[in-house]
Design a protein around this motif. Structure first.
Motif, mmCIF file in Angstrom:
data_model
loop_
_atom_site.group_PDB
_atom_site.id
_atom_site.type_symbol
_atom_site.label_atom_id
_atom_site.label_comp_id
_atom_site.label_asym_id
_atom_site.label_seq_id
_atom_site.Cartn_x
_atom_site.Cartn_y
_atom_site.Cartn_z
ATOM 1 N N SER A 40 0.610 14.638 0.746
ATOM 2 C CA SER A 40 0.697 14.580 -0.717
ATOM 3 C C SER A 40 -0.398 15.409 -1.384
ATOM 4 O O SER A 40 -0.239 15.851 -2.527
ATOM 5 N N PRO A 67 -2.850 9.287 -3.469
ATOM 6 C CA PRO A 67 -1.673 8.663 -2.863
ATOM 7 C C PRO A 67 -1.731 8.695 -1.334
ATOM 8 O O PRO A 67 -2.639 9.283 -0.736
ATOM 9 N N ASP A 68 -0.753 8.050 -0.727
ATOM 10 C CA ASP A 68 -0.615 8.051 0.719
ATOM 11 C C ASP A 68 -0.610 9.485 1.251
ATOM 12 O O ASP A 68 -0.015 10.382 0.649
ATOM 13 N N LEU A 69 -1.306 9.695 2.366
ATOM 14 C CA LEU A 69 -1.414 11.004 3.024
ATOM 15 C C LEU A 69 -2.129 12.038 2.148
ATOM 16 O O LEU A 69 -1.730 13.190 2.067
ATOM 17 N N LEU A 102 -4.465 6.564 3.968
ATOM 18 C CA LEU A 102 -3.171 5.991 4.302
ATOM 19 C C LEU A 102 -2.943 4.720 3.491
ATOM 20 O O LEU A 102 -3.828 3.872 3.381
ATOM 21 N N ARG A 103 -1.734 4.596 2.952
ATOM 22 C CA ARG A 103 -1.308 3.376 2.255
ATOM 23 C C ARG A 103 -0.032 2.907 2.956
ATOM 24 O O ARG A 103 1.083 3.190 2.500
ATOM 25 N N PRO A 104 -0.175 2.196 4.075
ATOM 26 C CA PRO A 104 0.969 1.970 4.961
ATOM 27 C C PRO A 104 2.023 1.017 4.391
ATOM 28 O O PRO A 104 1.737 -0.146 4.087
ATOM 29 N N TYR A 117 -3.208 -2.658 11.041
ATOM 30 C CA TYR A 117 -4.109 -1.562 10.668
ATOM 31 C C TYR A 117 -5.053 -1.168 11.807
ATOM 32 O O TYR A 117 -5.531 -0.042 11.854
ATOM 33 N N ALA A 172 -5.995 0.103 1.400
ATOM 34 C CA ALA A 172 -5.663 1.373 2.028
ATOM 35 C C ALA A 172 -6.597 1.556 3.228
ATOM 36 O O ALA A 172 -7.506 0.758 3.455
ATOM 37 N N TYR A 221 2.531 8.611 12.156
ATOM 38 C CA TYR A 221 2.378 7.605 11.098
ATOM 39 C C TYR A 221 3.750 7.215 10.544
ATOM 40 O O TYR A 221 4.014 6.028 10.291
ATOM 41 N N ARG A 225 5.233 3.399 10.692
ATOM 42 C CA ARG A 225 5.703 2.676 9.518
ATOM 43 C C ARG A 225 7.158 2.233 9.679
ATOM 44 O O ARG A 225 7.541 1.153 9.228
#
Length: 304
Positions: A40, A67-69, A102-104, A117, A172, A221, A225
């Motif tokens: 992102s 954001p994530d990634l 990361l926001r898994p 995690y 996160a 990842y 997920r």
């Protein structure tokens, strides 16, 4: 390769900073950032104290901007920390210092269980070791909990940290990796370390290495997920994260000494990883112990 520091003939390896090209932010963004790539956001800075700290601080203060990634990488890091507070310092442009936020969540958008995690640093170390082996021909292996090794010498380390959200949202995770790329024997922080240059890697181009690692990390990842963070669940290739890590980990089967937080130690044979990524040791009396955190010393030579 192993043993004494690598030499060419009778001369130690030498590498001038002028021979270490910088990271190309625009090239990396074009290749990796959406919509072309899996990330992102990606930023390259000339120097920082710690990419992990910087990215974690920004995520806490401005979560919508991270954001994530999201990725932060630096040409030089002056205050990076490894396990047990160890510092990681290297000449400019000689190493990879990269952190990923990361926001898994799973494919349905539900946050992964926080107990999953613990696998994220191992997942990153696996991605790095496989990427290195594929791109450079250097056969890298894993040492628990998250070191990347070549013939018993440390090539890279991974460190993950939680980033709490004041709004009550799930935390996160920032996963940072540091890898020795063009360090010479004179640059090494400890004699038990190594670098891709010293292992005669097919490439020491950090742009190639970074792009390949980040693609590999993002792909793994995504698979993690998709199975809701279950390390025992099969991925699309039919094998689980646990199986992948186990097959690449040199610690398993070794007699080891675990140096635990608080100064305690535990010796035994490393036999397995449990459902949370902890290392299972069997002591001389047959007792089983789960090592959740700590440093591990192999008590006999590591076999590649």
């Amino acid at each position: 390769m192993s043993g004494t520091p690598r030499k060419i003939g009778s001369m130690h390896l030498r590498y001038s900073s002028m021979e270490r090209p910088g990271l190309d932010q625009e090239r990396l963004r074009d290749a990796l950032v959406a919509p072309q790539g899996p990330l992102s956001r990606l930023d390259v800075v000339t120097e920082t104290g710690s990419t992990n700290s910087d990215l974690a601080d920004e995520a806490r203060l401005r979560p919508l901007d991270v954001p994530d990634l999201s990725v932060l990488t630096a040409e030089m890091q002056t205050a990076g920390k490894g396990r047990l507070g160890r510092t990681w310092v290297a000449p400019p442009r000689s190493s990879l210092f990269v952190s990923v936020l990361l926001r898994p969540v799973n494919s349905a958008g539900r946050p992964l269980p926080t107990q999953s995690y613990g696998w994220l640093s191992l997942l990153a170390a696996l991605a790095l070791s496989e990427s290195v082996a594929r791109r450079t021909g250097v056969e890298a292996r894993l040492k628990w909990p998250n070191d990347v090794m070549v013939d018993g010498r440390k090539l890279a380390g991974v460190l993950a940290q939680l980033v709490m959200d004041s709004s009550g949202a799930p935390p996160a995770v920032v996963v940072g990796a540091g890898m020795n790329v063009s360090l010479t024997d004179e640059d090494l922080p400890v004699p038990t370390a190594t670098s891709l240059l010293m292992e005669y890697a097919a490439t020491t181009d950090r742009n190639i290495l970074l792009e390949d690692y980040l693609r590999e990390l993002a792909a793994k990842y995504h698979e993690f997920r998709a199975v809701d963070g279950d390390a025992s669940a099969a991925w699309t290739d039919g094998t689980s994260l646990l199986e992948k890590i186990t097959s690449r980990m040199v610690t398993l089967g070794q007699e080891v000494r675990a140096e635990l937080p608080g100064g305690k130690t535990l010796a035994g044979r490393a036999v397995a990883l449990d459902a949370y990524g902890s290392l299972i040791l069997v002591d001389e009396l047959g007792g089983r112990h789960a090592v959740v955190a700590g440093d591990v010393v192999h008590l006999r030579p590591v076999q590649a």
